[in-house]
Scaffold this active site. Structure first.
Site, PDB file in Angstrom:
ATOM      1  N   GLU A 279      20.856  38.724  45.948  1.00  0.00           N
ATOM      2  CA  GLU A 279      20.085  39.838  46.662  1.00  0.00           C
ATOM      3  C   GLU A 279      18.517  40.024  46.322  1.00  0.00           C
ATOM      4  O   GLU A 279      18.037  41.096  45.872  1.00  0.00           O
ATOM      5  CB  GLU A 279      20.703  41.182  46.623  1.00  0.00           C
ATOM      6  CG  GLU A 279      22.336  41.198  47.186  1.00  0.00           C
ATOM      7  CD  GLU A 279      22.924  42.148  47.262  1.00  0.00           C
ATOM      8  OE1 GLU A 279      22.779  43.201  46.438  1.00  0.00           O
ATOM      9  OE2 GLU A 279      23.970  42.361  48.061  1.00  0.00           O
TER      10      GLU A 279
ATOM     11  N   GLU B  83      31.440  53.404  47.788  1.00  0.00           N
ATOM     12  CA  GLU B  83      30.347  52.788  48.566  1.00  0.00           C
ATOM     13  C   GLU B  83      30.896  52.778  49.947  1.00  0.00           C
ATOM     14  O   GLU B  83      30.302  53.134  51.040  1.00  0.00           O
ATOM     15  CB  GLU B  83      29.751  51.740  48.094  1.00  0.00           C
ATOM     16  CG  GLU B  83      28.732  51.103  49.110  1.00  0.00           C
ATOM     17  CD  GLU B  83      27.807  49.848  48.404  1.00  0.00           C
ATOM     18  OE1 GLU B  83      28.095  49.398  47.421  1.00  0.00           O
ATOM     19  OE2 GLU B  83      27.081  49.291  49.259  1.00  0.00           O
TER      20      GLU B  83
ATOM     21  N   ASP C 235      32.719  42.367  49.259  1.00  0.00           N
ATOM     22  CA  ASP C 235      31.917  43.353  48.409  1.00  0.00           C
ATOM     23  C   ASP C 235      32.830  44.724  48.559  1.00  0.00           C
ATOM     24  O   ASP C 235      32.225  45.700  49.395  1.00  0.00           O
ATOM     25  CB  ASP C 235      30.420  43.552  48.927  1.00  0.00           C
ATOM     26  CG  ASP C 235      29.658  44.317  48.084  1.00  0.00           C
ATOM     27  OD1 ASP C 235      30.019  44.791  47.112  1.00  0.00           O
ATOM     28  OD2 ASP C 235      28.594  44.759  48.524  1.00  0.00           O
TER      29      ASP C 235
HETATM   30  C1  BDP Z   1      26.518  46.009  46.925  1.00  0.00           C
HETATM   31  C2  BDP Z   1      25.543  47.170  46.999  1.00  0.00           C
HETATM   32  C3  BDP Z   1      24.298  47.085  46.477  1.00  0.00           C
HETATM   33  C4  BDP Z   1      24.388  46.346  45.002  1.00  0.00           C
HETATM   34  C5  BDP Z   1      25.121  45.146  44.962  1.00  0.00           C
HETATM   35  C6  BDP Z   1      25.432  44.515  43.746  1.00  0.00           C
HETATM   36  O1  BDP Z   1      25.472  47.601  48.308  1.00  0.00           O
HETATM   37  O2  BDP Z   1      23.448  48.487  46.395  1.00  0.00           O
HETATM   38  O3  BDP Z   1      22.941  46.212  44.250  1.00  0.00           O
HETATM   39  O4  BDP Z   1      26.286  45.132  45.527  1.00  0.00           O
HETATM   40  O5  BDP Z   1      26.701  44.690  43.277  1.00  0.00           O
HETATM   41  O6  BDP Z   1      27.601  46.460  46.882  1.00  0.00           O
HETATM   42  O7  BDP Z   1      24.722  43.937  43.090  1.00  0.00           O
END
Ligand code: BDP
Length: 681
Positions: free
Chosen positions: A288, A395, A367
């Site tokens: 990301e 989340e 996720d």
């Molecule tokens: C996702 C989240 C994000 C996190 C990412 C992570 O939306 O904010 O940074 O995972 O785990 O669930 O790195």
């Protein structure tokens, strides 16, 4: 009445059976002065005083009747006398033994280390605050998992990524807070549930947090570490892979560059000079938009080993996250599957990681969805340390505005049979290190706390934090038992209250699943903040998160025969179980298969009718939660009752929005009427 005490409120115990037993305890006997042992004494005094109304005397020696004796083996004559050699040798570094000595109505807690004594003290307090008898105690316990870690996703500006309970308790105005009172109270909560490690900054490390490794911040970081140290909790930091560029004056972060390696070695020396028992680094790299070794055409073994080498002289470890996937994929490319990514990236690297590297793998391949398959990467790397990552912060499970007790979900994951080494290879045996005999292993989870008075926004979400710690200590505990402990400690022991709240907690995940995402499909949420329904919110985006609904059907074909081949990442009978429509469990059907709306489930219903039914029922069940809670009015502090009532009202209303949006969407797509003729818009 604000919930700040959480499960450490230690309600006053009324005279009666157990009261007589507890009230026999008038003193604490301790002759050691280690910091964590002093913590144990403070905690015991505080708990006893609150439950019994008087402060126990603390004495160094003496065999007075009615004493709680605390000590480590070899340092305390009473402890040594109480526990025979076979008991002592059964106790590992953080384990403890507790024994009631009838003759003088005392209780002896013995351990091989100071943290073991603290866990023993918290165990005794737990027994007392849940109303258990203590006059016959004979307990030996060791934590099943070595690392029982919390990840804070807190940023230096005070915000919390995916935080739903206010601002950070760690940071304020771009500094580490100097008022560490609340951090100390947090350390108490963590240690009392069995947590022994914490990383205090977000895995997405930005400019200011990168500077935690410099003298601008290190002294303050060390102060936070000191607070946790007193509770046996080791501190870690999330680091920025590009640190040599951002806070050093290097022009590369290439892990094979000798200058870069030297830079990290020097950095580690600096950090360990400030915090001698520093845990190590947590790293999100090449994920990301975060930097990582891919920039230099190196892989994740190169990247993590470089850091591991730097912290090795100090006994440090590197926790390397496996949440690595292409977040800029072309949604038109229907063959790419994000679920495959972690396994595809990491499995080929098995055997190349240093022994102080641990890979941290999310419980599922996507996720933290309401429901998804178990990550096939866990157990797939025989020669690599692994730990599992859960998400306590809700989340995708209602953001602490909806009730969702997650322990049952985690239990399902932990009990999942992977067949990694044939039958008898459940996830819990991989992450506790026993299946492959790993040097390091354990649990990590993203915290759900903030500076809201009750820590978690939704008071009942405290059960997730508590439950996570308890499960990390012992994954054999049942979700019901953990819920019950938490309820008794938090609200006291009114039996009807215990039954009602336990029932609400145990039902809550399935209720949330009912009115949100059917059959394992996931991602039907609003982009970015992830709250509330939006069926196509992610359908035409770059994140790899799709459901493929059209007028004929829905679901992601992850089979080897016609789909992405993800099912092939599982082992043994699991491959066929998921590959075949006939054996794929209903609750994961749309995670693994694309099927027509008229496909008939094992339950006997069609997919479309299942969607309608669960959404109608889910709303009714959400309303029942509200009704059950209102029956509890008067059996707890009014303030506590009100705050939960308000959340449950919001949940019930919001569940309707979910129901109507999802049902309408699929009614319009499919054109198939509800068999029961209910109103769909
Ligand atoms: C996702 C989240 C994000 C996190 C990412 C992570 O939306 O904010 O940074 O995972 O785990 O669930 O790195």
């Amino acid at each position: 009445g604000d919930g700040y005490q959480a499960w450490l409120g230690y309600h006053r115990i009324a005279p009666g059976n157990v009261y007589e037993q507890y009230a026999a305890l008038k003193a604490i006997t301790v002759n050691e002065n280690a910091e964590v042992i002093r913590t144990a004494v403070t905690e015991l005094s505080r708990g006893l005083q609150s439950m019994l109304g008087y402060e126990p005397v603390v004495e160094e020696s003496g065999e007075s009747a009615g004493s709680i004796v605390l000590g480590t083996f070899g340092n305390n004559a009473i402890v040594d006398r109480t526990f025979a050699e076979d008991t002592r040798s059964a106790i590992g570094p953080e384990g403890f033994a507790i024994k009631a000595v009838k003759e003088n109505r005392s209780i002896v807690i013995g351990a091989s280390t100071a943290p073991g004594v603290l866990y023993g003290a918290f165990h005794l307090l737990r027994l007392m605050s849940t109303g258990e008898a203590v006059d016959n105690l004979d307990v030996v316990q060791n934590p099943v998992n070595q690392l029982r870690m919390i990840n804070q996703w807190d940023n230096i500006d005070g915000s919390i990524e995916r935080g739903y309970a206010g601002k950070s308790i760690f940071y304020k105005d771009n500094r580490i807070t100097t008022d560490l009172e609340r951090v100390r109270d947090y350390a108490r909560l963590l240690a009392s549930s069995g947590i022994n490690a914490i990383s205090i900054n977000n895995v997405n490390v930005h400019k200011y947090e990168t500077r935690f490794l410099t003298e601008a911040y290190l002294p303050d970081v060390a102060k936070v570490a000191a607070v946790f140290r007193a509770y046996g909790v080791k501190m870690f930091l999330s680091i920025n892979y590009a640190s040599p560029l951002e806070i050093g004056d290097l022009t590369t972060a290439d892990p094979l560059d000798p200058g870069v390696r030297e830079w990290w070695r020097a950095k580690a020396a600096e950090v360990y000079a400030a915090i001698p028992d520093f845990g190590g680094f947590l790293v999100k790299a090449d994920s990301e938009n975060r930097p990582g070794p891919f920039t230099y055409d190196r892989d994740h073994a190169d990247g993590s080993n470089m850091l591991a080498e730097a912290v090795k002289p100090y006994g440090g470890i590197v926790i390397w996250r496996c949440f690595v996937y292409n977040c800029k994929q072309d949604w038109r490319d229907r063959a790419t599957d994000r679920a495959r990514a972690a396994y595809d990236h990491f499995k080929p690297l098995d055997g190349r990681f240093m022994d102080n590297v641990i890979l941290q793998v999310k419980n599922g391949p996507m996720d933290f969805q309401v429901r998804e398959g178990v990550s096939p990467l866990i157990g797939a790397m025989e020669q690599t340390n692994q730990m599992i990552e859960f998400q306590i912060t809700q989340e995708y499970t209602g953001q602490q505005r909806h009730l969702c007790y997650l322990v049952p979900q985690w239990k399902e994951v932990l009990d999942f049979e992977t067949y990694a080494k044939g039958e008898g290879s459940p996830i819990k045996r991989i992450v506790d290190g026993s299946l492959y005999g790993n040097r390091f292993s354990g649990f990590a989870a993203v915290s759900n706390i903030g500076d809201d008075a009750n820590w978690t926004g939704h008071l009942l979400a405290q059960a997730n934090l508590y439950g996570y710690g308890r499960l990390a200590w012992n994954p054999e505990l049942t979700a019901e038992a953990i819920a019950e402990e938490w309820i008794r400690m938090t609200f006291g022991g009114d039996e009807q209250l215990v039954r009602t709240i336990r029932g609400m907690l145990m039902d809550s995940w399935s209720i949330y699943e009912d009115y949100t995402s059917p059959l394992g499909v996931g991602w039907m949420v609003n982009p970015d903040h992830h709250y509330g329904p939006n069926v196509d919110g992610y359908e035409y985006s770059k994140w790899g998160t799709y459901h493929f609904a059209d007028c004929h059907g829905i679901g992601v074909d992850r089979t080897m025969a016609t789909g992405t081949g993800y099912t092939g990442q599982y082992k043994g009978p699991n491959v066929e179980m998921y590959e075949s429509l006939a054996s794929c469990p209903d609750e994961l059907l749309l995670f693994f298969h694309h099927v027509p709306y008229t496909h008939v489930l094992h339950s006997g219903k069609t997919v479309i009718q299942h969607i309608y039914d669960t959404h109608f029922v889910g709303v009714e069940r959400a309303e029942q939660l509200q009704a059950k809670w209102s029956e509890l009015q008067g059996s707890m502090h009014e303030g506590l009752h009100q705050q939960v009532a308000a959340r449950l009202a919001e949940q019930a209303a919001h569940a309707k929005e979910w129901r109507d949006m999802i049902n309408t969407y699929f009614f319009r797509k499919s054109g198939i009427a509800d068999q029961l003729g209910r109103k769909i818009y």
